[in-house]
Write a protein that holds these residues in place. Structure first.
Motif, PDB file in Angstrom:
ATOM      1  N   LEU A  34       0.808  -1.215   0.000  1.00 36.26           N
ATOM      2  CA  LEU A  34       0.000   0.000   0.000  1.00 36.26           C
ATOM      3  C   LEU A  34       0.840   1.262   0.000  1.00 36.26           C
ATOM      4  O   LEU A  34       1.981   1.273   0.459  1.00 36.26           O
ATOM      5  N   ARG A  35       0.203   2.324  -0.477  1.00 35.86           N
ATOM      6  CA  ARG A  35       0.745   3.677  -0.367  1.00 35.86           C
ATOM      7  C   ARG A  35      -0.319   4.502   0.355  1.00 35.86           C
ATOM      8  O   ARG A  35      -1.438   4.626  -0.131  1.00 35.86           O
ATOM      9  N   LEU A  36       0.019   5.023   1.524  1.00 32.74           N
ATOM     10  CA  LEU A  36      -0.875   5.893   2.281  1.00 32.74           C
ATOM     11  C   LEU A  36      -0.481   7.315   1.938  1.00 32.74           C
ATOM     12  O   LEU A  36       0.672   7.705   2.147  1.00 32.74           O
ATOM     13  N   ARG A  37      -1.437   8.078   1.395  1.00 29.16           N
ATOM     14  CA  ARG A  37      -1.057   9.363   0.829  1.00 29.16           C
ATOM     15  C   ARG A  37      -2.109  10.436   1.056  1.00 29.16           C
ATOM     16  O   ARG A  37      -3.227  10.168   1.447  1.00 29.16           O
ATOM     17  N   TRP A  38      -1.689  11.658   0.746  1.00 30.36           N
ATOM     18  CA  TRP A  38      -2.558  12.827   0.767  1.00 30.36           C
ATOM     19  C   TRP A  38      -3.626  12.645  -0.302  1.00 30.36           C
ATOM     20  O   TRP A  38      -3.337  12.191  -1.405  1.00 30.36           O
TER      21      TRP A  38
END
Length: 190
Positions: A16-20
């Protein structure tokens, strides 16, 4: 707390990529929070209009500027499409604590994405933000969410009777907490 930053830092996990989140993510936010199964144990009813997701995103950005809420959208690395959110709310620098919240699109339930995202945000809270305490309240019927919290070391601390009134139903909540000294960092050290 991220002094001077105009957006949240991107956090990475193996999948996963947790992002704005940006305006481009509004359709995914609307899809997520329009699912009654997702909002069944949430603090608001399922969305019925896109404008509700637009307002949510505006509030996410507003409260980030105030540094009272950090809300990441999380996306699978292969397509970068938001499938869930993970939040540190009620951030208190004085008391070094925050409340944890998370949601996952039902199409991705049972695959470990929620736990992976929550674990990364817990790590960020304890290391980058130097928090001492994280807490979460969960409906006692939401066994999947309880499993995520307990699997990460959160301890049950209390039972709040009829804490929420949602969709014509009074709902209880169980309070969970995790202290920095109790936390097991990835790799086994704390």
């Amino acid at each position: 707390m991220l002094t001077g930053a105009s957006t949240l830092p991107t956090l990475e996990t193996p999948r996963l990529r947790l992002r704005w989140m940006t305006e481009a993510d509004i359709p995914a936010l609307f899809e997520l929070f329009s699912q009654p199964e997702v909002t069944r144990y949430w603090s608001w009813s399922a969305y019925t209009e896109r404008a509700q997701a637009e307002k949510l995103l505006r509030n996410i950005h507003k409260y980030f500027v105030e540094r009272s809420l950090f809300n990441w959208g999380y996306a699978r690395r292969e397509d970068d499409r938001i499938i869930g959110t993970c939040t540190l709310a009620e951030l208190s620098t004085q008391h070094r604590r925050a409340s944890l919240g998370y949601a996952l699109n039902r199409a991705y339930w049972g695959q470990g994405y929620g736990r992976e995202a929550v674990q990364r945000v817990v790590e960020f809270g304890f290391t980058s933000l130097e928090l001492h305490r994280l807490e979460a309240d969960v409906d006692p019927r939401n066994t999947s969410s309880i499993h995520v919290l307990e699997g990460l070391g959160f301890q049950r601390e209390g039972y709040q009777r009829q804490r929420y009134f949602l969709d014509g139903e009074l709902q209880d909540a169980v309070l969970y907490g995790l202290l920095r000294p109790e936390w097991r960092a990835p790799g086994g050290s704390s």
